[in-house]
Design a protein around this motif. Structure first.
Motif, mmCIF file in Angstrom:
data_model
loop_
_atom_site.group_PDB
_atom_site.id
_atom_site.type_symbol
_atom_site.label_atom_id
_atom_site.label_comp_id
_atom_site.label_asym_id
_atom_site.label_seq_id
_atom_site.Cartn_x
_atom_site.Cartn_y
_atom_site.Cartn_z
ATOM 1 N N GLN A 1 0.843 -1.184 0.000
ATOM 2 C CA GLN A 1 0.000 0.000 0.000
ATOM 3 C C GLN A 1 0.877 1.232 0.000
ATOM 4 O O GLN A 1 1.639 1.468 0.954
ATOM 5 C CB GLN A 1 -0.941 0.016 1.205
ATOM 6 C CG GLN A 1 -1.961 1.134 1.147
ATOM 7 C CD GLN A 1 -3.099 0.941 2.125
ATOM 8 O OE1 GLN A 1 -2.999 0.176 3.086
ATOM 9 N NE2 GLN A 1 -4.211 1.620 1.883
ATOM 10 N N ALA A 2 0.769 1.988 -1.081
ATOM 11 C CA ALA A 2 1.512 3.240 -1.200
ATOM 12 C C ALA A 2 0.665 4.373 -0.624
ATOM 13 O O ALA A 2 -0.567 4.272 -0.547
ATOM 14 C CB ALA A 2 1.837 3.508 -2.665
ATOM 15 N N PRO A 3 1.304 5.469 -0.241
ATOM 16 C CA PRO A 3 0.549 6.603 0.331
ATOM 17 C C PRO A 3 -0.557 7.080 -0.614
ATOM 18 O O PRO A 3 -0.313 7.307 -1.804
ATOM 19 C CB PRO A 3 1.629 7.674 0.511
ATOM 20 C CG PRO A 3 2.892 6.908 0.648
ATOM 21 C CD PRO A 3 2.751 5.711 -0.242
ATOM 22 N N GLY A 4 -1.763 7.184 -0.084
ATOM 23 C CA GLY A 4 -2.879 7.682 -0.870
ATOM 24 C C GLY A 4 -3.470 6.705 -1.856
ATOM 25 O O GLY A 4 -4.343 7.064 -2.653
ATOM 26 N N LYS A 5 -2.985 5.460 -1.836
ATOM 27 C CA LYS A 5 -3.471 4.452 -2.777
ATOM 28 C C LYS A 5 -4.080 3.264 -2.038
ATOM 29 O O LYS A 5 -3.817 3.057 -0.856
ATOM 30 C CB LYS A 5 -2.337 3.989 -3.694
ATOM 31 C CG LYS A 5 -1.802 5.067 -4.604
ATOM 32 C CD LYS A 5 -0.831 4.489 -5.612
ATOM 33 C CE LYS A 5 -0.354 5.547 -6.597
ATOM 34 N NZ LYS A 5 0.589 4.985 -7.606
ATOM 35 N N THR B 1 11.212 1.969 0.959
ATOM 36 C CA THR B 1 11.330 3.290 0.349
ATOM 37 C C THR B 1 12.431 3.241 -0.697
ATOM 38 O O THR B 1 13.574 2.884 -0.384
ATOM 39 C CB THR B 1 11.637 4.359 1.395
ATOM 40 O OG1 THR B 1 10.618 4.368 2.398
ATOM 41 C CG2 THR B 1 11.711 5.743 0.750
ATOM 42 N N ARG C 1 -4.594 -0.727 -1.142
ATOM 43 C CA ARG C 1 -3.707 -1.875 -1.007
ATOM 44 C C ARG C 1 -3.859 -2.751 -2.256
ATOM 45 O O ARG C 1 -4.969 -2.984 -2.728
ATOM 46 C CB ARG C 1 -4.070 -2.673 0.247
ATOM 47 C CG ARG C 1 -3.048 -3.691 0.670
ATOM 48 C CD ARG C 1 -3.357 -4.252 2.042
ATOM 49 N NE ARG C 1 -3.279 -3.235 3.083
ATOM 50 C CZ ARG C 1 -3.325 -3.514 4.381
ATOM 51 N NH1 ARG C 1 -3.457 -4.767 4.792
ATOM 52 N NH2 ARG C 1 -3.267 -2.541 5.270
ATOM 53 N N GLN D 1 8.124 -1.168 5.850
ATOM 54 C CA GLN D 1 8.220 -0.039 4.933
ATOM 55 C C GLN D 1 9.368 -0.250 3.941
ATOM 56 O O GLN D 1 10.490 -0.555 4.338
ATOM 57 C CB GLN D 1 8.457 1.254 5.698
ATOM 58 C CG GLN D 1 8.689 2.484 4.826
ATOM 59 C CD GLN D 1 7.430 2.938 4.120
ATOM 60 O OE1 GLN D 1 6.373 3.094 4.745
ATOM 61 N NE2 GLN D 1 7.522 3.175 2.815
ATOM 62 N N THR E 1 7.800 2.123 -3.759
ATOM 63 C CA THR E 1 7.731 2.626 -2.391
ATOM 64 C C THR E 1 6.346 2.380 -1.806
ATOM 65 O O THR E 1 5.331 2.796 -2.387
ATOM 66 C CB THR E 1 8.055 4.129 -2.357
ATOM 67 O OG1 THR E 1 9.415 4.314 -2.754
ATOM 68 C CG2 THR E 1 7.840 4.703 -0.966
ATOM 69 N N ALA E 2 6.303 1.689 -0.686
ATOM 70 C CA ALA E 2 5.028 1.315 -0.066
ATOM 71 C C ALA E 2 5.304 0.578 1.238
ATOM 72 O O ALA E 2 6.454 0.220 1.529
ATOM 73 C CB ALA E 2 4.227 0.402 -0.993
#
Length: 114
Positions: free
Chosen positions: A39-43, A111, A45, A109, A90-91
């Motif tokens: 799961q990426a930021p704002g997206k 990155t 899973r 995490q 990145t997720a």
């Protein structure tokens, strides 16, 4: 009870590699298919890769040829070898097993940044 513990995440430069691990307990690991999600930021899973109890694998199109999922039933552990990483990878990466209900680890995490 079912426990899934991910490890191996970190900060890596584009083109680099990481190996994630998922240590499982509380169920008969060798009998169940296992999955990696991210799961990426704002997206939402998304499913990254899966491996059946007999070792058959499947991958999201975005990671085919770069990621390899595997399992060691003797150690009740699943792995995700990630090569040629891209910033889009990145997720937070999660381990998952489906036993009537879905169980999740706490995530690790990843990155990818220069």
């Amino acid at each position: 009870q079912v426990q899934l513990v991910e490890s191996g995440g970190g900060l890596v430069q584009p083109g680099g590699s990481l190996r994630l691990s998922c240590a499982a307990s509380g169920f008969t690991f060798r009998l169940f298919a296992m999955y990696w999600y991210r799961q990426a930021p704002g997206k939402q899973r998304e499913l990254v890769a899966g491996i059946t109890s007999t070792g058959s694998t499947n991958y999201a199109d975005s990671v085919k040829g770069r990621f390899t999922i595997s399992r060691d039933n003797a150690k009740s552990t699943m792995y995700l070898q990630m090569n040629n990483l891209e910033p889009e990878d990145t997720a937070i990466y999660y381990c998952n097993v489906r036993k009537i209900v879905a169980f999740w680890g706490q995530g690790t995490q990843v990155t990818v940044s220069s």
